[in-house]
Design an enzyme around this catalytic site. Structure first.
Site, short mmCIF file in Angstrom:
data_model
loop_
_atom_site.label_atom_id
_atom_site.label_comp_id
_atom_site.label_asym_id
_atom_site.label_seq_id
_atom_site.Cartn_x
_atom_site.Cartn_y
_atom_site.Cartn_z
N SER A 37 0.81 -1.22 0.00
CA SER A 37 0.00 0.00 0.00
C SER A 37 0.85 1.27 0.00
CB SER A 37 -0.96 0.00 1.20
OG SER A 37 -1.93 -0.99 1.02
N THR A 82 -5.81 -3.00 8.10
CA THR A 82 -5.78 -4.38 7.64
C THR A 82 -5.70 -5.32 8.84
OG1 THR A 82 -4.81 -5.88 6.02
CG2 THR A 82 -3.28 -4.37 7.11
N LYS A 86 -9.58 -4.88 11.53
CA LYS A 86 -10.75 -4.41 10.78
C LYS A 86 -12.04 -4.37 11.60
CE LYS A 86 -9.19 -5.66 6.15
NZ LYS A 86 -9.58 -6.19 4.84
N ASN A 107 -12.10 -1.03 6.52
CA ASN A 107 -10.72 -1.08 6.00
C ASN A 107 -10.20 0.31 5.65
OD1 ASN A 107 -11.96 -0.52 3.51
ND2 ASN A 107 -10.43 -1.72 2.40
N ASP A 122 -13.23 -2.89 0.27
CA ASP A 122 -12.76 -4.17 -0.30
C ASP A 122 -13.73 -4.71 -1.35
OD1 ASP A 122 -10.35 -4.48 1.08
OD2 ASP A 122 -11.31 -5.42 2.80
N ASN A 171 -18.68 -23.46 0.78
CA ASN A 171 -17.52 -23.39 1.69
C ASN A 171 -17.24 -24.75 2.30
OD1 ASN A 171 -15.51 -21.67 2.86
ND2 ASN A 171 -16.53 -21.90 4.83
N ARG A 172 -15.95 -25.01 2.53
CA ARG A 172 -15.56 -26.26 3.19
C ARG A 172 -16.38 -26.43 4.47
NH1 ARG A 172 -9.50 -26.60 5.40
NH2 ARG A 172 -10.23 -24.72 6.47
N VAL A 174 -19.58 -25.59 5.82
CA VAL A 174 -20.82 -25.06 5.23
C VAL A 174 -21.54 -24.11 6.19
CG1 VAL A 174 -22.30 -27.00 5.90
CG2 VAL A 174 -22.83 -25.69 3.84
N GLY A 263 -6.53 -11.27 -8.75
CA GLY A 263 -6.85 -10.47 -7.57
C GLY A 263 -6.13 -9.13 -7.44
#
Ligand code: NAP
Length: 300
Positions: A37, A82, A86, A107, A122, A171-172, A174, A263
């Site tokens: 940044s 960060t 946050k 953020n 974000d 998601n792994r 859930v 990203g």
């Protein structure tokens, strides 16, 4: 550059001029010394001729209240926040913008003459990057997000405002995806949570597949969140990771015939929004991107 210029706060292209008019900005985190940044934001100030300087402060949890008091006392105009601050910074501010409240994290702080307002850039940064670099029109799109961690919430918030047809979160764990859907109840009805067993079918039905897990991030670059053969050719594969710039997920999706979106843009545009909130000027996005790319190639 003349002496008079210094006193009106104008800086030149060669470097930021620091004088008694210089306005201070910073990023805080723990750790923080890996952050790109400062390189990106100081380039933005130089490029726009704004007499500002942006520094990184390594702030530990216990120091956060003192840091916020310091922002007020020293008139630091803007702060990026960060990990891990946050959430913890929120009760220390005077006002939380609606976006940050919905997302549950701040953020970016803007200091309006001592009144500190918290924002979250974000998710809107991610969506601006997706629209400018991959797909300008998200209306009617079926979106699949793989991952339900801290970064996902802001992205869901911003995508839901773009008129997407559906947003499916896998998601792994859930329960985490289900909690995320619950958190947006009343704001949007296009969200649903699924477990790993439904992931293959959801991949085939999606126009845009977004990896928000850390799978594939340096140093574990051989990992990937989905099998690329599950993706529909022509779909967009998007990854929040920018180290490496092209993850295994993106490389395999490209081979499958998908367009890909990395990203780095999210990082650039979350900073661009912060810059615009602080200065009321349009961020010099391409200069910011090239500053970050230069820092990566120089290993800084
Ligand atoms: P986080 O809160 O730690 O969430 C991590 C996510 O990855 C969770 O959904 C987690 O699933 C999943 N995950 C981790 N290991 C996994 C595994 N072995 N198998 C399956 N799923 C796994 O992280 P975050 O803050 O949301 O960040 C996520 C990613 O986005 C990171 O790579 C980060 O670098 C990137 N990011 C990029 C930007 C940018 O500016 N481009 C900004 C923010 C974040 P569980 O819930 O089951 O643990």
């Amino acid at each position: 550059m003349s002496t008079a210029d210094n006193f009106t706060g104008i800086s030149d292209q060669a470097g930021n001029v620091v004088d008694s008019h210089t306005i201070l900005y910073s990023v805080i985190g723990d750790p923080i010394h890996h952050s790109k940044s400062p390189v990106m934001m100081n380039r933005a100030f130089r490029e726009t001729g704004i007499n500002g300087i942006y520094t990184a402060f390594h702030i530990k949890d216990a120091q956060l209240p003192d840091f916020v008091a310091g922002v007020r006392a020293m008139g630091i105009r803007g702060v990026n926040v960060t990990i891990p601050h946050k959430l913890a910074v929120m009760p220390l501010l005077d006002e939380i913008d609606e976006s940050a409240r919905a997302i549950g994290a701040v953020n970016t702080i803007v200091n309006h003459d001592g009144r500190l307002v918290g924002y979250n850039t974000d998710g809107i940064g991610y969506v601006r990057s997706l629209k400018e670099e991959a797909e300008p029109n998200l209306a009617g799109k079926r979106i699949l997000i793989v991952g339900a961690g801290g970064a996902t919430r802001g992205i869901v918030y911003a995508l839901a405002r773009e008129g997407a047809a559906s947003i499916t979160i896998s998601n792994r764990t859930v329960q985490r995806a289900e909690e995320l859907v619950l958190a947006f109840e009343g704001q949007t009805d296009i969200l649903r949570a699924i477990g790993n067993e439904a992931l293959r079918e959801a991949c085939g039905e999606a126009d845009i597949i977004i990896n928000t897990t850390s799978l594939g991030m340096h140093p574990k670059i051989d990992e990937t969140p989905v099998d690329a053969s599950w993706l529909a050719p022509g779909a967009i594969a998007s990854d929040l990771i920018y180290n490496p710039m092209t993850t295994r997920f993106l490389a395999e999706a490209k081979q499958r015939g998908c367009s890909i979106h990395g990203g780095l843009g999210m990082f650039i545009y979350q900073g661009a929004y912060a810059f615009e909130f602080w200065t009321d000027r349009k961020a010099p996005v391409e200069a910011m991107r090239s500053a970050v790319l230069d820092a990566f190639s120089a290993g800084r």
